[in-house]
Write a protein that holds these residues in place. Structure first.
Motif, short mmCIF file in Angstrom:
data_model
loop_
_atom_site.label_atom_id
_atom_site.label_comp_id
_atom_site.label_asym_id
_atom_site.label_seq_id
_atom_site.Cartn_x
_atom_site.Cartn_y
_atom_site.Cartn_z
N ALA A 55 0.61 -1.19 -0.08
CA ALA A 55 0.22 -0.11 -0.50
C ALA A 55 1.19 1.20 -0.19
O ALA A 55 0.56 2.14 -0.53
N GLU A 56 1.73 1.25 0.75
CA GLU A 56 2.96 2.37 1.06
C GLU A 56 3.33 2.47 -0.30
O GLU A 56 3.80 3.65 -0.80
N SER A 57 3.92 1.52 -0.93
CA SER A 57 5.01 1.60 -2.37
C SER A 57 3.83 2.30 -3.38
O SER A 57 4.33 3.02 -4.55
N LEU A 58 2.60 1.67 -3.94
CA LEU A 58 1.19 2.81 -4.21
C LEU A 58 0.99 3.79 -3.61
O LEU A 58 0.79 4.50 -4.82
N ARG A 59 1.09 4.31 -2.81
CA ARG A 59 0.70 5.37 -2.67
C ARG A 59 1.58 6.62 -2.64
O ARG A 59 1.66 7.36 -3.62
N GLU A 60 2.95 6.16 -2.50
CA GLU A 60 4.22 6.97 -3.52
C GLU A 60 3.62 7.33 -4.76
O GLU A 60 4.10 8.58 -5.16
N ILE A 61 2.92 6.88 -5.40
CA ILE A 61 2.70 7.22 -6.78
C ILE A 61 1.55 7.46 -7.48
O ILE A 61 0.27 7.56 -8.09
N GLY A 62 0.53 7.79 -5.53
CA GLY A 62 -0.84 8.61 -6.12
C GLY A 62 -1.85 7.29 -5.87
O GLY A 62 -2.94 8.04 -6.57
N LEU A 63 -1.28 6.05 -5.50
CA LEU A 63 -2.85 4.60 -5.83
C LEU A 63 -3.00 4.83 -4.30
O LEU A 63 -2.03 4.38 -3.80
N ASP A 64 -3.93 4.12 -4.09
CA ASP A 64 -4.57 4.24 -2.62
C ASP A 64 -4.86 2.73 -2.49
O ASP A 64 -5.98 2.51 -3.06
N ILE A 65 -4.31 1.70 -1.66
CA ILE A 65 -5.25 0.66 -1.70
C ILE A 65 -5.50 0.39 -0.75
O ILE A 65 -6.08 -1.46 0.08
N SER A 66 -5.48 0.73 0.52
CA SER A 66 -5.50 0.67 1.92
C SER A 66 -6.98 0.81 2.27
O SER A 66 -7.61 -0.36 3.29
N GLY A 67 -8.36 0.86 1.36
CA GLY A 67 -9.26 0.28 2.15
C GLY A 67 -10.06 -1.19 1.44
O GLY A 67 -11.04 -1.66 1.50
N GLU A 68 -9.18 -1.88 0.30
CA GLU A 68 -8.93 -3.04 0.23
C GLU A 68 -8.96 -4.43 1.02
O GLU A 68 -8.73 -4.08 2.13
N VAL A 69 -9.12 -5.53 1.03
CA VAL A 69 -9.92 -6.18 1.69
C VAL A 69 -9.16 -7.27 0.75
O VAL A 69 -10.22 -7.69 0.01
N PRO A 70 -8.23 -8.19 1.31
CA PRO A 70 -8.37 -9.73 0.48
C PRO A 70 -9.04 -10.38 0.15
O PRO A 70 -10.16 -10.62 1.19
N LYS A 71 -9.31 -10.97 -0.57
CA LYS A 71 -11.02 -12.34 -1.14
C LYS A 71 -10.25 -13.41 -1.59
O LYS A 71 -9.55 -12.81 -2.54
N GLY A 72 -10.99 -14.55 -1.24
CA GLY A 72 -10.74 -15.71 -2.14
C GLY A 72 -11.22 -15.27 -3.85
O GLY A 72 -11.65 -14.38 -4.25
N ILE A 73 -11.26 -16.64 -4.45
CA ILE A 73 -11.13 -16.69 -5.86
C ILE A 73 -13.10 -16.69 -5.82
O ILE A 73 -13.45 -17.61 -5.54
#
Length: 148
Positions: A55-73
């Motif tokens: 999440a931190e590495s994506l925030r560095e380029i302006g993307l936010d995945i902090s609200g995502e939750v892992p899910k199964g297939i």
């Protein structure tokens, strides 16, 4: 009478925990393709949370995945996507009739690179592959096969 809009290509990114690589790929693809691509991510054995360094590495380029939750297939989703991309060596998906490609992303930790530096390298590797995939699926040029 207006013709129906063409169906958007759909992609499913899969890693084991759905906390890092597949979440990163999905965020990058959604950002690059916008509404032109239907993007999903999942894990073969979903973990409890998104990896904080991913999440931190994506925030560095302006993307936010902090609200995502892992899910199964979701098997129904696997049947309707155009392509499944597995990230890493451990994620294996059986999706009869669907194109499945493995992106064996470089693992910097095998060379002793850890922490945020590792995650930036993983992010950048995935970003290059995602660009080629978006070119192929949305713009009709390039090849996801050669990107990995």
């Amino acid at each position: 009478m207006t013709a129906p809009a063409p169906r958007r290509p759909a992609v499913l990114f899969v890693c084991v925990k759905n906390g890092g690589k597949s979440q990163m790929a999905a965020a990058l693809a959604a950002h690059l393709a916008g509404d032109a691509l239907e993007v999903h991510s999942a894990g073969t054995r979903p973990g409890p949370a998104v990896n904080s360094l991913s999440a931190e590495s994506l925030r560095e380029i302006g993307l936010d995945i902090s609200g995502e939750v892992p899910k199964g297939i979701d098997p129904a989703l696997c049947e309707r996507v155009d392509i499944v991309i597995t990230l890493g060596r451990e994620a294996v998906v059986e999706a009869p009739g669907v194109r499945v490609i493995n992106w064996d992303t470089e693992e910097p930790s095998e060379r002793g690179i850890e922490g945020i530096e590792r995650m930036r390298m993983v992010r950048d590797d995935i970003a290059g592959r995602v660009r080629a995939l978006v070119d192929e699926l949305v713009d009709g040029r390039g090849s996801a096969e050669t990107a990995g």
